[in-house]
Design an enzyme around this catalytic site. Sequence first.
Site, mmCIF file in Angstrom:
data_model
loop_
_atom_site.group_PDB
_atom_site.id
_atom_site.type_symbol
_atom_site.label_atom_id
_atom_site.label_comp_id
_atom_site.label_asym_id
_atom_site.label_seq_id
_atom_site.Cartn_x
_atom_site.Cartn_y
_atom_site.Cartn_z
ATOM 1 C CB CYS A 105 -40.059 37.469 -29.581
ATOM 2 S SG CYS A 105 -41.478 38.360 -30.252
ATOM 3 C CB CYS A 446 -73.442 27.506 -20.000
ATOM 4 S SG CYS A 446 -74.396 27.657 -18.489
ATOM 5 C CB CYS A 449 -76.127 25.121 -19.303
ATOM 6 S SG CYS A 449 -76.105 26.891 -19.720
#
Length: 534
Positions: A105, A446, A449
């Site tokens: 890390c 979307c 859409c």
Amino acid sequence: MGLRTPTWRFTLGVLAIFLLVNFSILNAEDAATEEDDDLEEIEKLIALDEEEGLGDEGEAHAKLSDAAQVLTKAQRIVLELNSDSTKRVIEQNEHVLLLGYAPWCARSAELMPQFAVAATLLKEMRSPVVLAKLDAERYPGAASDVDIKGFPTLVLFVNGTRKAYTGGFSAEEIVIWVRKKTGAPVISVNLAAEAEELLKKYHMFVVGLFEKFEGSGYEEFVKAATANNDIQFIEVDNLHSARVLYPDIQSSKSFLGIVKNEPEKYTAYEGDYSEDKILEFLDLNKFPLVTHLTEANSIKVYSSPMKLQVMVFAKEDELKNLVEPLQNVARKFKPEIIFITVNFADENLAKPFLTLYGIENSDDTVVAAFDTKISSKYLLEADPTPAKIEEFASKLIQGVIPPFFKSQPVPDNTDALIQVVVGKTLDDLVLRSPKNVLLEVHTPWCTTCESTSKKVEKLAKHFKGTDNLVFARIDASVNEHPKLQVNDYPTLLLYSASDKHNPTKVSAELGLKDMANLIHKQTTAKKDIEKDEL
């Protein structure tokens, strides 16, 4: 504490390098032995350079050796826990600050040098707090027992009870937080020499002058010191020592002020001595005149009680040239506005903000502002000179700047079956249009859409030639308008010619026939009502 000197900056950088090396070694050898081996290798390099007469490089290696020795000393102060010792250390000590880390890390590697320096400083202060670290990847069972799930994680144990860490991540901030949470929220100073030493240790502190350390004001001062997590409070009972810390003190009985290591160094408190008022004063005055946004301080900046924020986005070299002029501007609006600089190179910090303005790929200096109280954003659309920035900030306070709304360039809709609406044209093409308008609100991401857009295109062809009906669409990802508040996509809104303030929402789930019937009914009914009224 000495963290502001070039030597310490160099040292901490080297410590980070050493820790990355140390964390990657997962054999059964003792940690101290590993560090000694690293130090021995570096000393061999130094000796080799001295033999070859490398001059400046030899001096650099000498500094590296000093840093390695600091690391070795500090790392030995921090206990290295394992599966067998974790529970025992926590149970046998009243206060334990534990760092859970993972060798791979990067943020763990950044924090470890600060943690080690904090351990050294706390030991020098004779603090009874034990600082320990646990390789959570190597000892997952022990990590699970103390509820360490992410890296790095700091947690304080008080008599075995777990308390979340809420402080900062520099050595200074760790020390301040630990002392406050373990019964030492205030440092008492009696002698001028002691005050001189404290000036060297803290980049920011609160000084309180109280005669004999008594009275209701003093009690509120201590309460505020206990409640505040990130600023060191210092109490003084004599004017001579107090003036070492804050030279302009006039009163010999009581005084409170904040001292920062920056151009606006001293700020006196002039309110009532109550815990809430003192804490509010600190929240409004703890930031520098200009705060450079980083990952480390972002949470504090975002949670600032100052509702007005002016943010300057630029390349690193440009920011360096802007700092002093910005400080001069910021001084005039303190503490009503927090001034923030952001480096374009810090994409995780800059892009989310710039995207709000549709200019995430800008290479030119950007000056933007936010009023978090009313969730409005503003943009300086002139050359970002200091004079223009000052004028921008002044108008922000006065509330006379129009909010900024994103908009694409105005498109050419000549002969278009479906009118493309942008932020700048929604008023003219929809809200002020004398016709009925069916507006499709969509976004690129979307998933449904596209199918709705096909329905709208078929409807537009079906109603082609109808004089009082217009079909339009707007991409809400790059266009905004104060009267278009849509959160679900796709959304179909039918704006009646007679009432543009209350559009009818048309369900995108309807079939074409039902949509056509609804549109016909709504537009015809409105038209008939208008004829009847005539």
